[in-house]
Scaffold this active site. Structure first.
Site, PDB file in Angstrom:
ATOM      1  N   GLU A  46       0.804  -1.171  -0.171  1.00  0.00           N
ATOM      2  CA  GLU A  46      -0.137   0.062  -0.024  1.00  0.00           C
ATOM      3  C   GLU A  46       0.945   1.325  -0.071  1.00  0.00           C
ATOM      4  O   GLU A  46       0.467   2.198  -0.606  1.00  0.00           O
ATOM      5  CB  GLU A  46      -0.840   0.059   1.375  1.00  0.00           C
ATOM      6  CG  GLU A  46      -1.921  -1.195   1.508  1.00  0.00           C
ATOM      7  CD  GLU A  46      -1.587  -2.356   1.995  1.00  0.00           C
ATOM      8  OE1 GLU A  46      -0.338  -2.618   2.078  1.00  0.00           O
ATOM      9  OE2 GLU A  46      -2.050  -2.856   2.889  1.00  0.00           O
ATOM     10  N   ALA A 157      14.276 -42.162 -11.346  1.00  0.00           N
ATOM     11  CA  ALA A 157      15.730 -42.239 -11.684  1.00  0.00           C
ATOM     12  C   ALA A 157      16.001 -43.628 -12.197  1.00  0.00           C
ATOM     13  O   ALA A 157      15.020 -44.628 -12.131  1.00  0.00           O
ATOM     14  CB  ALA A 157      16.546 -42.087 -10.801  1.00  0.00           C
ATOM     15  N   ARG A 179      11.496 -22.471  -8.405  1.00  0.00           N
ATOM     16  CA  ARG A 179      12.578 -21.982  -7.332  1.00  0.00           C
ATOM     17  C   ARG A 179      12.632 -20.785  -7.242  1.00  0.00           C
ATOM     18  O   ARG A 179      12.827 -20.254  -5.899  1.00  0.00           O
ATOM     19  CB  ARG A 179      13.878 -22.639  -8.047  1.00  0.00           C
ATOM     20  CG  ARG A 179      14.067 -24.005  -7.907  1.00  0.00           C
ATOM     21  CD  ARG A 179      15.557 -24.452  -8.485  1.00  0.00           C
ATOM     22  NE  ARG A 179      15.825 -25.682  -8.433  1.00  0.00           N
ATOM     23  CZ  ARG A 179      16.918 -26.347  -8.930  1.00  0.00           C
ATOM     24  NH1 ARG A 179      17.922 -25.502  -9.766  1.00  0.00           N
ATOM     25  NH2 ARG A 179      17.330 -27.549  -9.088  1.00  0.00           N
ATOM     26  N   ASP A 195      23.824 -36.309  -7.419  1.00  0.00           N
ATOM     27  CA  ASP A 195      23.620 -35.272  -8.422  1.00  0.00           C
ATOM     28  C   ASP A 195      24.264 -33.814  -8.225  1.00  0.00           C
ATOM     29  O   ASP A 195      24.305 -33.062  -9.020  1.00  0.00           O
ATOM     30  CB  ASP A 195      21.935 -34.888  -8.517  1.00  0.00           C
ATOM     31  CG  ASP A 195      21.233 -35.981  -9.060  1.00  0.00           C
ATOM     32  OD1 ASP A 195      21.781 -36.864  -9.340  1.00  0.00           O
ATOM     33  OD2 ASP A 195      19.931 -35.922  -8.733  1.00  0.00           O
ATOM     34  N   SER A 218      20.696 -36.866   8.614  1.00  0.00           N
ATOM     35  CA  SER A 218      20.944 -37.074   9.914  1.00  0.00           C
ATOM     36  C   SER A 218      22.525 -37.101  10.275  1.00  0.00           C
ATOM     37  O   SER A 218      22.887 -37.099  11.617  1.00  0.00           O
ATOM     38  CB  SER A 218      20.179 -38.125  10.770  1.00  0.00           C
ATOM     39  OG  SER A 218      20.577 -39.263   9.884  1.00  0.00           O
TER      40      SER A 218
HETATM   41  N1  LIG Z   1      13.420 -36.847 -10.599  1.00  0.00           N
HETATM   42  C1  LIG Z   1      13.471 -36.492  -9.523  1.00  0.00           C
HETATM   43  O1  LIG Z   1      12.394 -35.635  -9.488  1.00  0.00           O
HETATM   44  C2  LIG Z   1      14.210 -36.553  -8.756  1.00  0.00           C
HETATM   45  C3  LIG Z   1      14.644 -35.480  -7.890  1.00  0.00           C
HETATM   46  C4  LIG Z   1      15.672 -35.541  -6.743  1.00  0.00           C
HETATM   47  C5  LIG Z   1      16.335 -36.601  -6.927  1.00  0.00           C
HETATM   48  N2  LIG Z   1      16.303 -37.763  -7.825  1.00  0.00           N
HETATM   49  C6  LIG Z   1      16.848 -38.957  -7.676  1.00  0.00           C
HETATM   50  O2  LIG Z   1      16.711 -39.696  -6.535  1.00  0.00           O
HETATM   51  C7  LIG Z   1      17.900 -40.532  -6.218  1.00  0.00           C
HETATM   52  C8  LIG Z   1      18.196 -39.975  -4.627  1.00  0.00           C
HETATM   53  O3  LIG Z   1      16.983 -40.331  -3.608  1.00  0.00           O
HETATM   54  P1  LIG Z   1      17.084 -41.404  -2.472  1.00  0.00           P
HETATM   55  O4  LIG Z   1      15.894 -41.854  -2.051  1.00  0.00           O
HETATM   56  O5  LIG Z   1      18.231 -42.241  -2.888  1.00  0.00           O
HETATM   57  O6  LIG Z   1      17.723 -40.408  -1.438  1.00  0.00           O
HETATM   58  P2  LIG Z   1      17.326 -38.768  -0.913  1.00  0.00           P
HETATM   59  O7  LIG Z   1      15.995 -38.844  -0.591  1.00  0.00           O
HETATM   60  O8  LIG Z   1      17.845 -37.614  -1.742  1.00  0.00           O
HETATM   61  O9  LIG Z   1      17.990 -38.710   0.584  1.00  0.00           O
HETATM   62  C9  LIG Z   1      18.172 -39.767   1.410  1.00  0.00           C
HETATM   63  C10 LIG Z   1      19.059 -39.213   2.696  1.00  0.00           C
HETATM   64  O10 LIG Z   1      18.164 -38.164   3.127  1.00  0.00           O
HETATM   65  C11 LIG Z   1      18.378 -38.293   4.500  1.00  0.00           C
HETATM   66  N3  LIG Z   1      16.876 -38.259   5.279  1.00  0.00           N
HETATM   67  C12 LIG Z   1      15.962 -38.918   4.386  1.00  0.00           C
HETATM   68  N4  LIG Z   1      14.878 -38.775   5.439  1.00  0.00           N
HETATM   69  C13 LIG Z   1      15.252 -38.336   6.466  1.00  0.00           C
HETATM   70  C14 LIG Z   1      14.640 -37.925   7.760  1.00  0.00           C
HETATM   71  N5  LIG Z   1      13.421 -38.105   7.925  1.00  0.00           N
HETATM   72  N6  LIG Z   1      15.336 -37.336   8.609  1.00  0.00           N
HETATM   73  C15 LIG Z   1      16.768 -37.243   8.418  1.00  0.00           C
HETATM   74  N7  LIG Z   1      17.242 -37.323   7.393  1.00  0.00           N
HETATM   75  C16 LIG Z   1      16.550 -38.085   6.361  1.00  0.00           C
HETATM   76  C17 LIG Z   1      19.125 -39.473   4.845  1.00  0.00           C
HETATM   77  O11 LIG Z   1      20.567 -38.900   5.081  1.00  0.00           O
HETATM   78  P3  LIG Z   1      21.457 -39.390   6.033  1.00  0.00           P
HETATM   79  O12 LIG Z   1      21.755 -40.858   5.944  1.00  0.00           O
HETATM   80  O13 LIG Z   1      22.931 -38.498   5.951  1.00  0.00           O
HETATM   81  O14 LIG Z   1      20.873 -39.220   7.278  1.00  0.00           O
HETATM   82  C18 LIG Z   1      18.977 -40.119   3.807  1.00  0.00           C
HETATM   83  O15 LIG Z   1      19.996 -40.967   3.524  1.00  0.00           O
HETATM   84  C19 LIG Z   1      18.922 -39.985  -6.896  1.00  0.00           C
HETATM   85  O16 LIG Z   1      18.988 -41.033  -7.664  1.00  0.00           O
HETATM   86  C20 LIG Z   1      18.413 -38.793  -7.689  1.00  0.00           C
HETATM   87  O17 LIG Z   1      18.938 -38.753  -8.977  1.00  0.00           O
HETATM   88  C21 LIG Z   1      15.012 -37.729  -8.624  1.00  0.00           C
END
Ligand SMILES: NC(=O)c1ccc[n+]([C@@H]2O[C@H](COP(=O)([O-])OP(=O)(O)OC[C@H]3O[C@@H](n4cnc5c(N)ncnc54)[C@H](OP(=O)(O)O)[C@@H]3O)[C@@H](O)[C@H]2O)c1
Length: 319
Positions: A46, A157, A179, A195, A218
């Protein structure tokens, strides 16, 4: 009000802890002032609009997406007082301000000064426009959008983790625009390792809008340029963040959904089949199928090149 809502978008993701408000002042059918909340929350919409309208605000109608504030602050005067001083004849507003310092008192002050007030004009659109501020007020945390880019068969993926790229350039450009509307972007440790995402805004003219980069882990140590949080609920503690975009991966998306912390889903779906790839989600804590229903409503769908974007919002009818 449509013009005021469009102006409000200019501030989205940049005004926390203040709402991103838009305002237009019209005198005898002519727009004499336009404004929106500036970066960091001041000046208010405003104030900016009245400065542009000058003497032409007298006798005019102000369209504003939120009730003009009633509270003085060290950072500026109350907008309801500014509107009264400027001599506007009428104020048309979309929403009442839930902030306890205003909450109806802005309208009351305008009416006491003889200004006609029209409420609730295009309120649903204004609610969507100021979702960050309203979620912070109601739930004490930022508004959370989950972005998923999937194949037709729901993979994010390949089995080996490669995910660049699932969607085409138009969908990715749209994701970059999203973003720019968020103060922060979050990924999980798995995505960070797979990535090494930059999480910046790669759109001409918007490069400076780099949101805060947040890592959910974590175990992670401090990483330069990143804010690390150890649980999804900790998004509430991020300073000056009213909108956060969760970009994955599967474990993180599932953790936010299981905690019922997702308010909006952007589902970018590419016309490809992967088969045997990484599914978009893991367990999200459902024990029977009935619990899956009635949670999500589609609010937008559009084609982005070869890909399809669908936008869903969480239905929170329990309130
Ligand atoms: N197509 C898409 O939209 C897209 C987007 C992003 C990623 N991707 C793909 O997804 C894959 C990665 O996925 P992902 O499932 O393996 O890994 P992520 O979800 O990226 O990360 C998993 C990590 O996040 C942390 N985490 C998850 N839940 C948590 C919680 N409740 N509290 C604290 N920390 C938590 C943990 O880290 P800590 O073990 O260190 O605690 C866990 O090991 C890759 O291949 C990537 O290229 C695709």
């Amino acid at each position: 009000m449509g013009a005021a809502l469009a102006l409000a978008e200019r501030g989205r993701g940049r005004t926390a802890p203040n709402p991103n408000v838009g305002c237009v002042i019209v005198l005898e059918g002519r727009v004499v002032g336009r404004g929106w909340t500036q970066v960091g929350g001041r000046p208010h919409a405003e104030a900016m609009t009245l400065a542009e309208a000058g003497a032409e605000a007298r006798g005019a109608t102000a369209y504003v997406t939120l009730e003009p504030c009633a509270h003085q602050s060290p950072r500026g005067p109350a907008c309801s007082d500014l509107l009264i001083e400027a001599g506007v004849a009428r104020v048309v507003a979309a929403l009442e301000d839930p902030d306890a310092r205003t909450a109806g008192q802005g309208f009351a002050r305008l009416e006491a000064a003889g200004i006609a007030v029209t409420r609730s004009v295009r309120a649903n659109e204004a609610r969507r426009s100021m979702a960050g501020f309203l979620t912070r007020q109601a739930l004490g945390r930022p508004h959370v959008t989950l972005k998923l880019a999937t194949s037709l068969d729901g993979c994010i993926a390949m089995a080996d983790g490669s995910s660049r790229w699932i969607t085409g350039p138009q969908a990715r450009a749209h994701a970059h625009l999203e973003r720019s509307r968020h103060e922060a972007i979050l990924v999980g440790r798995g995505t960070y390792d797979a990535d090494a995402p930059r999480l910046d805004v790669r759109l001409p003219g918007l490069e400076a809008r780099g949101p805060m980069r947040v890592l959910l882990s974590s175990t992670a140590e401090d990483l330069p340029g990143w804010t690390v949080i150890a649980a999804p609920q900790n998004v509430a503690t991020l300073p000056r963040v009213d909108h956060i975009l969760v970009e994955g991966g599967a474990a993180v998306a599932s953790a936010f959904l299981a905690a019922d912390l997702v308010d909006r889903i952007l589902l970018y779906r590419a016309p490809i089949l992967i088969g045997g790839g990484k599914p978009a989600l893991r367990d999200i804590g459902l024990t029977d199928l009935a619990q899956a229903h009635g949670r999500w409503a589609i609010v937008d769908a559009r084609q982005l090149g070869m890909d399809r974007l669908e936008v869903y919002e969480r239905e929170r009818n329990e309130a």
